[in-house]
Write a protein that holds these residues in place. Structure first.
Motif: not given
Length: 534
Positions: A17-43
């Motif tokens: 469970v820790v590994t699964g959460f960690s695998e995703r959290a390590s990839e998502m980064s500021g790209w997910l939390t700020l970048g993807v909403p910014a992409d949706a805001f633009n496109t």
């Protein structure tokens, strides 16, 4: 932290469970939390295509890479990808390890810098401080706990940070829906139809290459070591399926939620009323939620940045200490020395990443991550990792050529439009619509293709390593069946840095020293495994 293995992959003792959460959290980064909403805001709704390549690519990585990489790296006692490549490809020149280590240091360091830029952006929105203050503050926090706790600190902090991320991107769209309903009617009136088009209003070659660019993001999964080390660090091979399920559920909810946040930001503020698209997520949070709750939700954005930055920093550290220092400079270094030097290097690389973040603070986070970090790692490392696990014919020279071509293409492609415009050689949209749109495609697509073709071509004209069938026996056997073999399960092709030959002077075949403690541990682990099965 008794050994470099503890520091880099947590001694392979982290649960599913820790590994699964960690695998995703390590990839998502500021790209997910700020970048993807910014992409949706633009496109608009086209931002949902961020998951087009990522979701299936991550699932395939769990299905086709995780078990093989986990088993093989334990048997050959490898805690880093460069060492895995060197052993699997039987490279005694040091080129594979050296080139892959340089690639990791370069792009993972840039990745850390991108996360620290995201932290500075968020803190500026929240507190009004100058970006450089947020950059230094975020950098010190991440570097501090990574230096002290290594992989255990990273994995467990990712677990809690991932939980906050997931909660935030489930709760925020639900609250927005209760206040504004579905956003699509409003989007249709704001963007003239482009915001509700899956291609953002583009047609022809522009639409095709736009979709390809989103799908190509998934090509970066196998090449990003901070994801791959999660496979190497899980406690048991049989737990990989549960970890994969956790990761996939996490990914689906978070990607959908992040895109919805960007869409609701358009509804609430309008596209012209937010200074930067990167501010869409924190602005919407502050608008919709009471201040105390908003503070918790915005902690999710900082958590995502921290969970990626610490993972990437740890991978870069391992490349310096384990692969360069231990591999080339001081093969006789003790585990205590390696742990101590790992902490020093973490501090040094963290400082360099903070400096990079300051210089790149005006670059959009979405672009900074995809172009200067994720794409470089995916193009340079990904083809070699896949081939090493699944293709017997791959060679060390093919791997080195592939890494150089992949990294170089990604770097050059990010500057291609600028260079062509400076030379007045940019293809005209009217005269050559295909070339005009192809120049703008996400660079990981051409870089990965060229890297893979180079790997195959050079490997086919060079001599493959000997005894490849023995390597693939390990891939295909249960881990317990290998570790219970005489000698602690260590294959004959694992070397300890000494240079002995097989009798004809052709290559190094000296076995890695297996201590009595290693043999006892392997025997006990095998016995424990069979006890569990019974």
């Amino acid at each position: 932290m008794d050994s470099v293995g503890d520091y880099v992959i947590g001694g392979r003792e982290v649960g599913p469970v820790v590994t699964g959460f960690s695998e995703r959290a390590s990839e998502m980064s500021g790209w997910l939390t700020l970048g993807v909403p910014a992409d949706a805001f633009n496109t608009g709704i086209m931002a949902f295509l961020n998951g087009l390549g990522m979701i299936p690519a991550d699932l395939l990585a769990w299905a086709g890479i995780a078990k093989r990489l986990r088993k093989y790296t334990e048997i050959v006692k490898s805690v880093t990808l460069p060492t895995f490549f060197e052993t699997r490809l039987q490279d005694d020149t040091g080129l594979v390890k050296g080139v892959s280590s340089v690639v990791l240091m370069l792009f993972e360091g840039g990745y850390v810098g991108a996360q620290i830029v995201a932290a500075g952006t968020l803190l500026q929105v929240l507190t009004g401080v100058e970006p450089w203050i947020g950059i230094i503050t975020g950098g010190i926090i991440v570097v501090g706990y990574t230096m002290l706790g290594g992989y255990f600190a990273v994995a467990w902090s990712d677990y809690f940070q991932g939980a906050i991320i997931l909660a935030a991107f489930i709760v925020l769209p639900i609250i927005a829906y209760t206040s504004y309903g579905l956003p699509f009617d409003e989007l249709a009136s704001v963007g003239g139809g482009s915001l509700t088009s899956i291609t953002a209003g583009m047609t022809g070659w522009a639409a095709l290459f736009g979709v390809i660019s989103y799908a190509a993001i998934g090509l970066g999964v196998p090449g990003n070591p901070h994801i791959m080390v999660r496979f190497m660090g899980i406690d048991r091979v049989k737990n990989i399926r549960l970890a994969a399920l956790v990761a996939q559920l996490f990914m689906f909810a978070a990607y959908a939620g992040a895109a919805l946040v960007g869409l609701y930001a358009i509804v609430v503020f309008g596209q012209g009323n937010v200074a930067q698209a990167d501010n869409a997520m924190p602005r919407l949070t502050l608008e919709l939620l009471p201040s105390v709750v908003a503070g918790v939700v915005l902690a999710a954005a900082l958590a995502a940045m921290m969970s990626s930055a610490d993972s990437q920093l740890l991978v870069a550290t391992s490349a310096v200490v384990e692969d360069v220092y231990h591999g080339f400079i001081n093969p006789q270094a003790t585990e205590q020395q390696l742990v101590r030097y790992s902490r020093y290097v973490t501090l040094g690389l963290g400082g360099a990443s903070i400096a990079f973040a300051y210089l790149a603070k005006n670059t959009p986070i979405y672009t900074l991550v995809l172009d200067y970090a994720w794409g470089g790692l995916g193009a340079a490392i990904g083809p070699t990792l896949i081939a090493a696990l699944w293709w017997k014919r791959v060679t060390a020279k093919g791997s080195v050529a592939s890494m150089i071509v992949g990294a170089s293409t990604m770097i050059l492609w990010t500057q291609l439009s600028t260079v062509l415009n400076a030379l007045n050689a940019m293809p005209s949209q009217e005269a050559s619509p295909f070339l005009y749109q192809f120049v703008g495609v996400y660079g990981l697509f051409p870089a990965f293709v060229l890297s893979a073709l180079t790997l195959v071509g050079v490997s086919l004209v060079t001599n493959p390593p000997r005894g490849v069938d023995e390597h693939f026996d390990i891939f295909d056997k249960p881990l317990s069946a290998v570790t219970s073999e005489p000698g602690g399960g260590t294959p004959t092709y694992v070397t300890d840095g000494g240079r002995t030959t097989d009798g004809d002077g052709a290559r190094d075949v000296s076995p890695k020293a297996v201590t009595e403690a290693d043999a006892i541990r392997a025997h006990v682990e095998a016995a424990d495994y069979w006890d569990e099965q019974e």
